[in-house]
Design an enzyme around this catalytic site. Structure first.
Site: not given
Ligand code: DGL
Length: 272
Positions: A43, A74, A185-186
């Site tokens: 992100g 993600c 965001c997951t």
């Molecule tokens: N899980 C990622 C998302 O849903 C975010 C985490 C990251 O910044 O790598 O955007």
């Protein structure tokens, strides 16, 4: 899709939100999860930087593992790269943005919809675009909480100071007219019960993993195999560190955690 595994990918622990929901609905499906702590956080990266990081992951899942369906669990990759990925590969690819937005609009009839996500996701405005496409004129309030994503990835988010920090921000969103919040965001989807508790009396929380897992069903063959499907986790980067994060969450899941560096050997052995 025959009995090919489902590929689920994220930068880190957040995509387990989708694994948990897929497991609940389709326990017999083999799942291959890819985590990329080597490049966490996604992100904080721009699209040009992220594309060459994500490409080999998808190549591995599609050509190495031969997944029948890919779930981009993600928010950042779903927001920045989904159209390109869909153009490049022929298998079905699901992201979290559209299912989450449809669900949010079903839940929130009046008032603004909040989106909590990464800086990159908010910068490109994928949730805002989808929400306004589905309901023109809807008010959308987006916030990036990168510091809290780091806390979740470290497994140390449930502390009095983080609770206070998050509650104050949720109250501020409510004061701005927000009447429902999407976990964009997951990493936040994974801890949606934590958010539900903090947001009690303010607004509902929309967990995209639930609607995303429901979409998976559209691509599964009728009739399921009779034995529970395996869950294999490939980790690019610090496998031991990621294993410790997995252990902190105490998921009710059995899994094999394999270092991506050993992937070729593992694929040849396990998948023939
Ligand atoms: N899980 C990622 C998302 O849903 C975010 C985490 C990251 O910044 O790598 O955007």
């Amino acid at each position: 899709m025959k009995s090919a595994p489902i590929g689920i990918m994220d930068s880190g622990i957040g995509g387990f939100s989708v694994v948990l929901e897929v497991r609940k609905l389709f326990p017999f499906c083999p799942i291959v999860y890819f985590a990329d702590p080597l490049h966490f956080p996604y992100g904080e990266k721009r699209k040009e930087e992220l594309a060459p990081i994500v490409q080999p992951v998808v190549d591995f899942l599609v050509h190495g593992i031969k997944v029948g369906l890919l779930v981009v669990a993600c928010g950042t990759v779903s927001s920045l790269l989904l159209p390109e990925l869909r153009k490049r590969y022929t298998l079905p690819i699901l992201g979290i943005v559209e299912p989450a937005c449809r669900e949010a609009l079903a839940v929130v009839q009046e008032g603004a919809i909040g989106v909590l996500a990464t800086r990159a996701t908010i910068r490109v405005g994928a949730f805002r675009q989808a929400l306004t496409r589905f309901r023109p004129g809807v008010e959308v309030v987006e916030e990036a909480w990168p510091e809290f994503i780091e806390a979740v990835e470290g497994g140390v988010f449930d502390t009095p100071s983080w609770r206070l920090w998050a509650r104050e921000r949720l109250e501020a969103l409510h004061a701005r007219g927000v009447r429902g919040v999407i976990m964009g965001c997951t990493h936040f989807a994974l801890i949606s019960t934590f958010f539900e508790e903090l947001a009690r009396g303010l607004f509902p929380i929309v967990n995209p993993a639930v609607s995303c897992a429901q979409e998976v069903g559209k691509f599964l063959p009728l009739g399921q195999p009779q034995k529970p499907g395996p869950l294999t986790v490939f980790v690019r980067g610090d496998r031991e560190g990621f294993l410790r994060v997995i252990e902190r969450f105490c998921f009710p899941l059995e899994m094999d955690v394999v270092s991506f560096e050993n992937a070729c050997r593992w694929v040849a052995h396990a998948w023939g």
